[in-house]
Design a protein around this motif. Sequence first.
Motif, PDB file in Angstrom:
ATOM      1  N   GLY A 500      40.016  41.223  37.939  1.00  9.03           N
ATOM      2  CA  GLY A 500      40.310  39.854  38.200  1.00  9.03           C
ATOM      3  C   GLY A 500      41.108  39.325  39.361  1.00  9.03           C
ATOM      4  O   GLY A 500      41.201  38.043  39.618  1.00  9.03           O
ATOM      5  N   LEU A 527      37.092  35.284  47.722  1.00 10.44           N
ATOM      6  CA  LEU A 527      37.024  36.011  46.727  1.00 10.44           C
ATOM      7  C   LEU A 527      36.623  35.150  45.588  1.00 10.44           C
ATOM      8  O   LEU A 527      36.159  35.550  44.512  1.00 10.44           O
ATOM      9  CB  LEU A 527      37.860  37.350  46.418  1.00 10.44           C
ATOM     10  CG  LEU A 527      38.322  38.082  47.285  1.00 10.44           C
ATOM     11  CD1 LEU A 527      39.368  39.144  47.188  1.00 10.44           C
ATOM     12  CD2 LEU A 527      36.883  39.073  47.536  1.00 10.44           C
ATOM     13  N   VAL A 529      38.750  34.074  43.476  1.00  6.25           N
ATOM     14  CA  VAL A 529      39.753  34.311  42.109  1.00  6.25           C
ATOM     15  C   VAL A 529      40.880  33.487  42.526  1.00  6.25           C
ATOM     16  O   VAL A 529      41.145  32.760  43.471  1.00  6.25           O
ATOM     17  CB  VAL A 529      40.163  35.612  42.308  1.00  6.25           C
ATOM     18  CG1 VAL A 529      39.003  36.863  42.251  1.00  6.25           C
ATOM     19  CG2 VAL A 529      41.071  36.052  43.569  1.00  6.25           C
ATOM     20  N   ARG A 568      34.763  41.810  48.951  1.00  3.29           N
ATOM     21  CA  ARG A 568      33.718  40.950  48.768  1.00  3.29           C
ATOM     22  C   ARG A 568      32.140  41.835  48.781  1.00  3.29           C
ATOM     23  O   ARG A 568      31.324  41.673  47.821  1.00  3.29           O
ATOM     24  CB  ARG A 568      33.731  39.889  49.489  1.00  3.29           C
ATOM     25  CG  ARG A 568      32.608  38.923  49.020  1.00  3.29           C
ATOM     26  CD  ARG A 568      32.154  37.614  50.026  1.00  3.29           C
ATOM     27  NE  ARG A 568      31.910  38.473  51.437  1.00  3.29           N
ATOM     28  CZ  ARG A 568      32.007  37.854  52.543  1.00  3.29           C
ATOM     29  NH1 ARG A 568      32.192  36.378  52.545  1.00  3.29           N
ATOM     30  NH2 ARG A 568      31.665  38.292  53.733  1.00  3.29           N
ATOM     31  N   VAL A 571      31.887  44.523  46.192  1.00  6.06           N
ATOM     32  CA  VAL A 571      31.585  44.029  44.784  1.00  6.06           C
ATOM     33  C   VAL A 571      29.974  43.513  44.657  1.00  6.06           C
ATOM     34  O   VAL A 571      29.476  43.923  43.702  1.00  6.06           O
ATOM     35  CB  VAL A 571      32.636  42.603  44.550  1.00  6.06           C
ATOM     36  CG1 VAL A 571      32.059  41.983  43.258  1.00  6.06           C
ATOM     37  CG2 VAL A 571      33.854  43.227  44.244  1.00  6.06           C
ATOM     38  N   LEU A 588      30.205  35.277  45.709  1.00  5.32           N
ATOM     39  CA  LEU A 588      31.400  34.877  44.954  1.00  5.32           C
ATOM     40  C   LEU A 588      31.742  33.578  44.665  1.00  5.32           C
ATOM     41  O   LEU A 588      31.896  32.956  45.765  1.00  5.32           O
ATOM     42  CB  LEU A 588      32.611  35.809  45.329  1.00  5.32           C
ATOM     43  CG  LEU A 588      32.275  37.503  45.365  1.00  5.32           C
ATOM     44  CD1 LEU A 588      33.620  38.137  45.856  1.00  5.32           C
ATOM     45  CD2 LEU A 588      31.998  37.821  43.891  1.00  5.32           C
ATOM     46  N   GLN A 592      33.056  34.258  39.245  1.00  2.11           N
ATOM     47  CA  GLN A 592      31.938  34.863  39.003  1.00  2.11           C
ATOM     48  C   GLN A 592      31.284  35.362  40.356  1.00  2.11           C
ATOM     49  O   GLN A 592      31.264  34.886  41.340  1.00  2.11           O
ATOM     50  CB  GLN A 592      31.152  33.877  38.400  1.00  2.11           C
ATOM     51  CG  GLN A 592      31.749  33.256  36.941  1.00  2.11           C
ATOM     52  CD  GLN A 592      30.919  32.390  36.553  1.00  2.11           C
ATOM     53  OE1 GLN A 592      30.552  31.361  36.867  1.00  2.11           O
ATOM     54  NE2 GLN A 592      30.441  32.747  35.084  1.00  2.11           N
ATOM     55  N   VAL A 593      30.214  36.331  40.089  1.00  2.36           N
ATOM     56  CA  VAL A 593      29.266  36.929  40.839  1.00  2.36           C
ATOM     57  C   VAL A 593      28.081  36.012  40.533  1.00  2.36           C
ATOM     58  O   VAL A 593      27.681  36.059  39.371  1.00  2.36           O
ATOM     59  CB  VAL A 593      28.781  38.200  40.945  1.00  2.36           C
ATOM     60  CG1 VAL A 593      27.661  38.458  41.721  1.00  2.36           C
ATOM     61  CG2 VAL A 593      30.205  38.954  41.279  1.00  2.36           C
ATOM     62  N   ASP A 602      30.889  37.652  35.374  1.00  2.00           N
ATOM     63  CA  ASP A 602      32.657  37.516  35.427  1.00  2.00           C
ATOM     64  C   ASP A 602      33.145  38.498  36.400  1.00  2.00           C
ATOM     65  O   ASP A 602      33.040  39.834  36.170  1.00  2.00           O
ATOM     66  CB  ASP A 602      33.177  37.564  34.079  1.00  2.00           C
ATOM     67  CG  ASP A 602      34.536  36.672  34.270  1.00  2.00           C
ATOM     68  OD1 ASP A 602      35.383  37.509  34.892  1.00  2.00           O
ATOM     69  OD2 ASP A 602      34.753  35.821  33.621  1.00  2.00           O
ATOM     70  N   LEU A 603      33.833  38.139  37.444  1.00  2.00           N
ATOM     71  CA  LEU A 603      34.351  39.236  38.191  1.00  2.00           C
ATOM     72  C   LEU A 603      35.547  39.956  37.791  1.00  2.00           C
ATOM     73  O   LEU A 603      35.725  40.928  37.974  1.00  2.00           O
ATOM     74  CB  LEU A 603      35.084  38.226  39.422  1.00  2.00           C
ATOM     75  CG  LEU A 603      35.492  39.019  40.903  1.00  2.00           C
ATOM     76  CD1 LEU A 603      34.143  39.935  41.332  1.00  2.00           C
ATOM     77  CD2 LEU A 603      36.061  37.872  41.906  1.00  2.00           C
ATOM     78  N   SER A 607      35.484  43.906  37.927  1.00  2.00           N
ATOM     79  CA  SER A 607      36.756  44.719  38.525  1.00  2.00           C
ATOM     80  C   SER A 607      37.586  45.250  37.358  1.00  2.00           C
ATOM     81  O   SER A 607      38.559  46.066  37.737  1.00  2.00           O
ATOM     82  CB  SER A 607      37.643  43.795  39.295  1.00  2.00           C
ATOM     83  OG  SER A 607      38.050  42.752  38.535  1.00  2.00           O
TER      84      SER A 607
END
Length: 787
Positions: A500, A527, A529, A568, A571, A588, A592-593, A602-603, A607
């Motif tokens: 993340g 992203l 994040v 991105r 992912v 994204l 989160q996706v 949850d990203l 990851s």
Amino acid sequence: MSGKTGAGVTLNAAAGVEAPARPRTTGRIGESVARPDGIPKTTGAFAFSSDLWADGMLWGRALRSPHPHARIRSINIAPALAIGGVRAVLTADDVPGTGIFGIEHADQPVLAADVVRYCGEPVAVVAADHPETARLAAEAIEVDYEPLPPVTDATAAADAPPIHPDGNLFRHIRIRHGDPAATGDIVVEGDYEVGMQDQAFMGTESGLAMPTVDGGVELFISTQWLHNDQRQIADALGLAPADVHLTLAGVGGAFGAREDVTLQIHLCLLALHTQRPVKMLYNREESFFGHVHRHPARMRYRHHATADGRLVNVEAEIILDGGAYASTTAAVLANASFFATGPYKVPNAAVDGWGMRTNNPPCGAMRGFGVVQVCFAHEAQMDRLADALGIDPLELRLRNALEPGDTLITGQQITGTAPVAELLEALGEYPLPQETDGAGRHGSGGNGAAGAMARPGGAGRTADDSHVRRGVGYAASIKNLMFSEGFDDYSTAACRLSDGVATITCACVEVGQGFVTLAQQIAREVLGVQQVLLDPADTAIGSAGSSSASRQTWMSGGAVLAACEGVRDKVLAYVSAECGIPPTELSLRDGQVISASGLSRDLADISAERDFRHEIEYHHAPTTEVDADGQGEPHVSFAFAAHRAVVDVDGDLGLLRTVEVATTQDVGRILNPQQAVGQIEGGIAQGVGLAVMEEIVLDGGRVRNASFTDYLIPTALDMCDVRIARLVEEPEPGAPFGAKGIGEPPTISSTPAVVAAVRQATGLALNRVPIRPSDIALHPDRNPRRS
């Protein structure tokens, strides 16, 4: 489907569960994100290159020529070697490889061998256990010089004997546009001059070189272009580029002066010779001698216009003094020539520019890069033309303002934004600072302490209110963004997402412009994040180019954007393969996706399962070289600005005070409002400095004011109020997020605006900057009763 409940949670109907609402990612594009290095720099905790240290470290020092031009008969290093603690004394005979360097053209020796060509040119370098020992050793070296006649006049250099094997001409640019013989109803002429300005950064040049076990060298350095330094070091010392690794150290300002090599090769040479870490740290005098400066310029202009104020033809001759070595003179001259007519519609033009070699200190990049010099001249011409026509200076500029689709004197069409008229109109509508009557008139604020500081001359109580006159002046500018004339400009960046956390790797040099903030904003925007880390900038990744030319927001910002978009996409492809949802239906957001069908992953978890990485080399649209008539498409994009200065002048004493500079600027899109304001305020400070005080004084090629005692820069007491009347946001096609570089335009037209205000207050021509008190008080055309 999903919906909100009163408890502030998000219902995921597909999963049949409720999850806490995710906090929104902050610090994205368009927000005033605080600099990650702001607090450390403010508290003194930030490590600049001058703070570098290594066990067993030696100290380096250069011996410099006291002559602007001389033949070296002999060098005796024995007295220096006899001093205890001296570990190396090196001359040109000790330099392997080519022994020469240069950012665009290698024509400068690492150490002078037979001839010195400017006062301050390095002749030898020493390494010793202590900096004072190194200084004494350098002074002990005996050099037998035969002084030669110096060439110090750029105009005379064309007919002078060559002072370098490459000759005295760096470049001649010829521009012929439309009908160069066209004439107008009104013609005005003028000769103009710009003095040599220093970048005057706070942190002097410094660095630390360490030999590596495989015969290479590691250099920690404050610079503007890591990979170009790497190339020059490798070539000069006969090393493979892979054997020279550079890591960016903390930079204490740059403004163009760190684009050229200064002590980099000397450091690596000493470290390789001694097989010990070597540090060099210039004092302020060495810094003045050691780096390039803004080109002095002499310019002759003739403007033709119709009776109603439409420009018909502009003729210009521009001579830039490049000093002893090439540096970036060819490119600076190109900018000066290409933008010699300013942000105006000019159907016909004849412009000739020459960059000349002299025995003055080398000149190269400085904020504005050639456009500063010609803007001073073309804006003075616009004021002369307005006076000759009896037209308001602002109205004259509006009648000739460039628009999208117009053609420049290089034949290039403006395909992006060009809100010149809007900038000028907004500036004209912005309120002037208030004048008060009586003892405090002209903004001098009365006879108290505050009032005294507000007068020209300050607290010395030298100026009297009854002698002070106020002037208002306008100026506008155009500047290219990024490198030009067919240069293959690119930047490399990589993004890695793990647990993340996004990590950005890019060799873009942070010189104070705010890339360290921008890169984080871009990653958060793409992203979603919150936590974004930046790897140290070094040569382990591909080049990011120079932190100059208003290019890093577009180029390295574009590279980071593309790298993040690549992560991105990877992912989304990964989640798509797992969940069977097309990538086009995934996005994204806030860590989160998510999908419209209710998916929410949850990203950080995704990851944690695997890392996602993407690296890219980002290029801008191609440009072309110009032909023999200066025609082509040499630029990618353009930025515009306008300035209005208000100045109080005591003509009897020649003293002045800049009261206010208001500005409007074309910014594309503001990515960080707070940083944008900081760039504008800092740029205007340098423009005001050139207008009224900043100049390196040369006497027969020798610098006479190599200190901040004698080279004056605006302090907090000198600096005026800066007002931003409007920032015009029209996204630039092709630019990442539509943004344009902001840092250079504030410097360019602020100088001529200040001088125009002084001209209005005094009625004097004032065709040279910086303006000195004697230029006003002792001007032959001054009418004391007017002042």
